[in-house]
Scaffold this motif. Structure first.
Motif, mmCIF file in Angstrom:
data_model
loop_
_atom_site.group_PDB
_atom_site.id
_atom_site.type_symbol
_atom_site.label_atom_id
_atom_site.label_comp_id
_atom_site.label_asym_id
_atom_site.label_seq_id
_atom_site.Cartn_x
_atom_site.Cartn_y
_atom_site.Cartn_z
ATOM 1 N N PHE A 167 -17.304 0.095 -43.944
ATOM 2 C CA PHE A 167 -15.921 -0.393 -44.392
ATOM 3 C C PHE A 167 -15.295 -1.845 -44.016
ATOM 4 O O PHE A 167 -14.826 -2.625 -44.846
ATOM 5 C CB PHE A 167 -14.761 0.802 -43.957
ATOM 6 C CG PHE A 167 -14.840 1.995 -44.704
ATOM 7 C CD1 PHE A 167 -13.931 2.034 -45.993
ATOM 8 C CD2 PHE A 167 -15.403 3.116 -44.655
ATOM 9 C CE1 PHE A 167 -14.026 3.154 -46.665
ATOM 10 C CE2 PHE A 167 -15.550 4.278 -45.309
ATOM 11 C CZ PHE A 167 -14.816 4.335 -46.652
ATOM 12 N N CYS A 197 -17.173 -4.375 -45.705
ATOM 13 C CA CYS A 197 -16.673 -4.380 -47.391
ATOM 14 C C CYS A 197 -15.444 -5.276 -47.495
ATOM 15 O O CYS A 197 -15.225 -6.130 -48.350
ATOM 16 C CB CYS A 197 -16.675 -3.199 -47.917
ATOM 17 S SG CYS A 197 -16.269 -2.948 -49.757
ATOM 18 N N LEU A 198 -14.543 -4.819 -46.512
ATOM 19 C CA LEU A 198 -13.110 -5.361 -46.616
ATOM 20 C C LEU A 198 -13.233 -6.880 -46.328
ATOM 21 O O LEU A 198 -12.641 -7.751 -47.060
ATOM 22 C CB LEU A 198 -12.441 -4.782 -45.575
ATOM 23 C CG LEU A 198 -10.838 -5.323 -45.338
ATOM 24 C CD1 LEU A 198 -9.796 -4.281 -45.401
ATOM 25 C CD2 LEU A 198 -10.634 -6.192 -44.448
ATOM 26 N N CYS A 227 -10.658 0.651 -48.126
ATOM 27 C CA CYS A 227 -11.135 -0.181 -46.899
ATOM 28 C C CYS A 227 -10.130 -0.555 -46.239
ATOM 29 O O CYS A 227 -10.104 -0.569 -45.037
ATOM 30 C CB CYS A 227 -11.999 -1.354 -47.482
ATOM 31 S SG CYS A 227 -13.503 -0.810 -48.276
ATOM 32 N N THR A 273 -12.498 7.508 -40.983
ATOM 33 C CA THR A 273 -13.511 7.026 -41.912
ATOM 34 C C THR A 273 -13.849 8.316 -42.791
ATOM 35 O O THR A 273 -13.839 8.119 -44.122
ATOM 36 C CB THR A 273 -14.904 6.387 -41.345
ATOM 37 O OG1 THR A 273 -14.299 5.283 -40.520
ATOM 38 C CG2 THR A 273 -15.803 6.015 -42.397
ATOM 39 N N TYR A 317 -11.536 -1.582 -52.342
ATOM 40 C CA TYR A 317 -10.948 -2.307 -51.438
ATOM 41 C C TYR A 317 -9.749 -1.634 -50.762
ATOM 42 O O TYR A 317 -9.541 -1.915 -49.546
ATOM 43 C CB TYR A 317 -10.598 -3.733 -51.882
ATOM 44 C CG TYR A 317 -9.837 -4.685 -51.090
ATOM 45 C CD1 TYR A 317 -10.203 -5.297 -49.817
ATOM 46 C CD2 TYR A 317 -8.504 -4.998 -51.423
ATOM 47 C CE1 TYR A 317 -9.374 -5.944 -49.191
ATOM 48 C CE2 TYR A 317 -7.714 -5.662 -50.648
ATOM 49 C CZ TYR A 317 -8.170 -6.085 -49.458
ATOM 50 O OH TYR A 317 -7.446 -6.876 -48.461
#
Length: 302
Positions: free
Chosen positions: A166, A169-170, A117, A144, A114
């Motif tokens: 990303f 996910c964040l 991210c 990235t 995290y």
């Protein structure tokens, strides 16, 4: 004389994967040094709203008792890799120190992923909102790839592949994990106090309010801050956007600007060694091994 979009044209002629770190260096040190600094500050600040992260930071006391040094060391270690590259001696030393610090504590892979991210997503969102131009696709891909590389050097598992992954996910992690923690709130307050300390004391209340006006609702709710008035939020955000428009009219930056040159870095007026940066393990804290003899626990990890 370099024209305003000449460097962007150069970036677009480069390979966003093979030349990722060079593109990222151009973006950070030439195109958006102020914006990236503010965005990475916000990126790290967001992580405190995850109780497992904020609580650990409070337990180490690094961000409550030694806030300025922790801010400086984090900025300098990350930027050493940007300035010198992953394969350089300073870059390898910086990564070694980062790993020594993190491996000394019981930090989950999910939390580490995290945090990574936030480094990818928050700067893009900040620049889209407040920068003098938007990031090109080349710059987004390069950022990235740069942080995927950093994540691999840090041993983080299941790193997202693309910017979009990303971002997803964040957002998912924040929705699931943002929440109130008394210790994390102390870390947040200490960080806000640090940021206001960089300016004349009478401005502190105004600057604290302005900083809160830049935070989104999930962050404000996680820390239980009273939301700023709508007018305050609008004025602050318009002011930061106006700054971006003004930068577009300024002469193009001809020399790079790295984190070590930031006026906010105050701990090392006589210089520093990369190997000396960062925290040292606190024996017995959340899985940190107890030191019995010479050398830090982290020294044995590399």
């Amino acid at each position: 004389m370099t024209k305003r979009f000449e460097r962007l044209e150069r970036i677009r002629r480069m390979d966003p994967v093979a030349d990722a770190s060079e593109i990222y260096r151009l973006t950070v040190a030439y195109e958006f040094p102020w914006d990236v600094t503010r965005a990475l500050e916000l990126a790290l600040y967001r992580t405190y709203a995850v109780p497992s992260i904020g609580r650990l930071l409070a337990e180490t006391a690094e961000l409550t008792d030694r806030t300025q040094k922790r801010y400086d060391d984090t900025s300098l270690l990350l930027d050493t890799v940007v300035e010198h590259g992953f394969e350089s001696r300073p870059g390898r030393t910086a990564i070694r120190r980062i790993n020594q610090m993190h491996r000394a504590y019981d930090i989950s892979d999910d939390d580490m992923r995290y945090v990574l991210c936030t480094f990818v997503v928050v700067p893009k969102r900040w620049i889209e909102a407040y920068g003098w131009r938007r990031l090109s696709r080349h710059e987004i891909v390069a950022s990235t790839v740069h942080y995927r590389t950093l994540g691999r050097h840090m041993g983080i598992k299941d790193i997202p592949e693309t910017y979009e992954e990303f971002e997803a996910c964040l957002d998912a992690y924040e929705e699931l994990n943002f929440g109130w923690d008394e210790q994390a709130r102390k870390v947040s307050d200490a960080t806000l106090d640090l940021m206001t300390s960089w300016y004349p004391r009478p401005l502190a209340p105004l600057l604290r309010g302005a900083t809160l006006a830049l935070l989104d609702e999930p962050l404000l709710q996680a820390f239980r801050y009273e939301p700023p008035a709508a007018l305050t939020r609008a004025l602050v955000r318009r002011a930061v956007r106006a700054r971006g428009r003004a930068v577009r009219l300024l002469p193009v930056r001809r020399a790079p600007h790295f984190a070590r040159q930031n006026r906010e870095i105050k701990s090392y007026p006589d210089g520093y060694r990369v190997a000396d940066l960062g925290t040292r393990p606190v024996p017995g804290l959340r899985g940190c091994p107890v030191r019995h003899s010479g050398g830090s626990a982290g020294d044995a990890l590399q």
